[in-house]
Structures are given as structure tokens and as C-alpha cells.
Design an enzyme around this catalytic site. Structure first.
Site, mmCIF file in Angstrom:
data_model
loop_
_atom_site.group_PDB
_atom_site.id
_atom_site.type_symbol
_atom_site.label_atom_id
_atom_site.label_comp_id
_atom_site.label_asym_id
_atom_site.label_seq_id
_atom_site.Cartn_x
_atom_site.Cartn_y
_atom_site.Cartn_z
ATOM 1 N N PRO A 2 -3.111 -18.930 -32.713
ATOM 2 C CA PRO A 2 -1.906 -19.686 -33.117
ATOM 3 C C PRO A 2 -2.075 -20.604 -34.347
ATOM 4 C CG PRO A 2 -2.560 -20.639 -31.268
ATOM 5 C CD PRO A 2 -3.419 -19.675 -31.610
ATOM 6 N N GLU A 3 -1.400 -20.480 -35.680
ATOM 7 C CA GLU A 3 -1.611 -20.916 -36.212
ATOM 8 C C GLU A 3 0.042 -21.355 -36.885
ATOM 9 O OE1 GLU A 3 -2.945 -18.463 -40.075
ATOM 10 O OE2 GLU A 3 -3.996 -17.675 -38.921
#
Length: 287
Positions: A2-3
DNA sequence: CCCCTCTCCTGATCGC
DNA sequence: TGCGATCAGGAGAGGG
């Protein structure tokens, strides 16, 4: 992993289901998920969710005077009313019966009740105060960011990954932005021109926006939406995960190197290392 | 202050 | 078949 686009997709999903809901019970499994929470999650019981905030890869449940900060780390997921899953680290119950699970295989993620600190007009949880604004933040100013970057005597990829310079970018979108801008990941930030840095950040913002539209990148199944569905941006990646494959711009074989201890994929022809100021990679400008 | 390295963790994959 | 080694990576802690 997750960015920013993935965390923002999660934030929207949480906001859709949880605004106005009050926490009635919390349960945690193991110590690691609450390693920054001296009293566990107990302090947020009774809190009503008035907003879900985000800066970079950090998000938080807003209870007015208090917050519950969440970081997904490498593999953290929020799942609403899901079936029984492995690696559940926390379980939160709301007043309408909604069940929220925090699931995290690699345990780099965490949950922490926190107080707010004023940041200009805004309030930001203390744990997030040292994190810079991200590229989707209306108050993120490009010229300021370019100057801040130009002052760094380190490799450009390190700067992109440094959440105190600009937040939200991780290994995937760093490689994508550098590819789009035609900049070698090991080029020194101070050796790049203001124009190159401006192009780089514009490309970074563009790739983050496109990934958000696609619902994020579910490259290795460690990221899914709150309902368990995948994002589709993995199909549009042009650098990350393409070692040994032909460059989609010039056909040269994509190479892998290590910068800042992180795998970095780049095109040896389009992304030329900057020895000194003023050398553009062949691909720069082709947007 | 600036920059760098180490560390945490689990599961997939690889070589023997 | 099985087992150990390796890799992936966000960010905080700590060192130079």
C-alpha cells in the site's frame, strides 16, 4: 504494497461505511499491532467517527479531539464484515453492528490512538506531524518541493522514498515516476536540474492519480480494498516488476539495481545516470 | 542537522 | 521430499 493510491482507496472505502458510526468494542491479537499504543485501543472505545483523514500513507479515524492512527505497513488491510481470515490483528465493532478487521500478514502495520496537533489551519495526529504533505495535497507546493529536493546530497530515489520530503511514494511509484521522467534512480538529487525535478514530480503526481483511478496496485495480493477486491493498476506498470523485459518506450532490456537497499528497475537507455547537472535521459519529455 | 544502515516480520521461491 | 537461504519492503531507532 500500500502506497498513496492504495491508502486513499482504503480511506474512501472506510469513509463510505463508517462516518457517524460509534466504536462499541475493540479486540487486538498480539502486541505488535499496538506497539505504539501504550494503552492498546481502549482509548477509542466510545468514539464516533467524524472523518477519515490521510497524509501520505498514514490514515486516521477522526473522533474530534482524538484520532486512531493506522499505518498499513507492507501488508495491512482493513476489511469490512469479512469472512474469517488469517492474520487478523485487530477487530473493531461499531454501534450499527459493522465489523472492521485489521488484517496484516507481515505485521509492519500498526494502530495507535493519538492526540492532535495544529498544523496551520489543519489538525494532524502527533504521530503524523513529521510526515510531509503528499502530491495530492492542495497545499503541496511544487517549487518548494523542488528546492527541498535540490538541496539533498543523496540519490534521487532515496529522496522520493523519504516521507519527510514528500509523502505517499513507495518503491512501486518511485520506479514508475523515475521511468516516466527519464531519470536514473541513482542520480544525485543535487545534480538534477530544476526542470528535471519539476518533470519528475509532475510525473509522480500523474502516476499516483492514474493509480488511484484504477483503485490502486494489487501487485502481489497484499493489498485489497475494504471489500476484498483488487486494484487494477498492476496492468499499467511500466517499470516496477519488469526486470529483463523490454522497455515499453525504446525496447532496451530493463535492468535491476539496488538503491537505498531497495530493488530499483530502470531502462538503461531512457534513464541515464546524471554525472552532473544538465544531462537528460533519452526518454525525458516524452510524456 | 544530515544521511546512512539496521531491524522488525512472514510467505513465496530457489537451490541442493 | 525437505530444509535452509534469500528476497520483498515502510519507517522508526540509532550511529557516524
Amino acid at each position: 504494497m500500500p502506497e498513496l493510491p492504495e491508502v486513499e482507496s482504503v480511506r474512501r472505502g472506510l469513509a463510505t461505511h463508517l462516518l457517524g458510526r460509534r466504536i462499541t468494542a475493540v479486540q487486538t491479537y498480539g502486541e505488535r499491532v499496538i506497539r505504539y499504543a501504550p494503552h492498546g485501543l481502549e482509548p477509542v472505545v466510545g468514539g464516533t467517527v467524524t472523518a477519515i483523514g490521510r497524509r501520505g500513507k498514514f490514515l486516521w479515524f477522526d473522533f474530534g479531539r482524538q484520532a486512531l492512527v493506522a499505518h498499513l505497513g507492507m501488508s495491512g488491510q482493513f476489511r469490512l464484515n469479512c469472512e474469517e481470515l488469517p492474520h487478523v490483528r485487530a477487530h473493531i465493532t461499531f454501534d450499527d453492528g459493522t465489523l472492521l478487521d485489521f488484517v496484516d500478514q507481515r505485521t509492519f502495520g500498526y494502530l495507535a490512538p493519538d492526540d492532535y496537533r495544529a498544523d496551520g489551519e489543519e489538525k494532524v495526529p502527533c504521530r503524523v506531524c513529521h510526515i510531509a504533505r503528499d502530491l495530492l495535497d492542495p497545499q503541496c507546493e511544487l517549487p518548494f518541493l523542488v528546492q527541498k529536493t535540490k538541496a539533498k546530497r543523496t540519490q534521487i530515489k532515496r529522496v522520493l522514498l523519504d516521507q519527510t520530503v514528500v509523502s505517499g511514494i513507495g518503491n512501486i511509484y518511485a520506479d514508475e515516476a523515475l521511468f516516466a521522467a527519464g531519470i536514473h534512480p541513482a542520480s544525485f538529487a543535487c545534480d538534477l536540474t530544476e526542470l528535471q525535478l519539476t518533470v519528475l514530480y509532475c510525473e509522480a503526481k500523474a502516476v499516483l492519480c492514474r493509480a488511484l483511478e484504477a483503485g490502486g496496485t494489487s501487485f502481489d495480493a497484499l493489498y485489497v480494498h475494504v471489500n476484498g477486491e483488487s486494484g487494477y493498476f498492476d496492468r499499467e506498470l511500466r517499470a516496477y516488476g519488469r526486470t529483463g523485459l523490454p522497455c515499453l518506450r525504446c525496447g532496451a532490456i530493463m535492468q535491476r539495481t539496488v538503491v537505498a537497499g531497495r530493488s530499483s528497475v530502470f531502462c538503461p537507455q531512457c534513464q541515464v545516470f546524471n554525472e552532473s547537472e544538465g544531462t537528460f535521459g533519452a526518454g525525458c519529455g516524452k510524456i
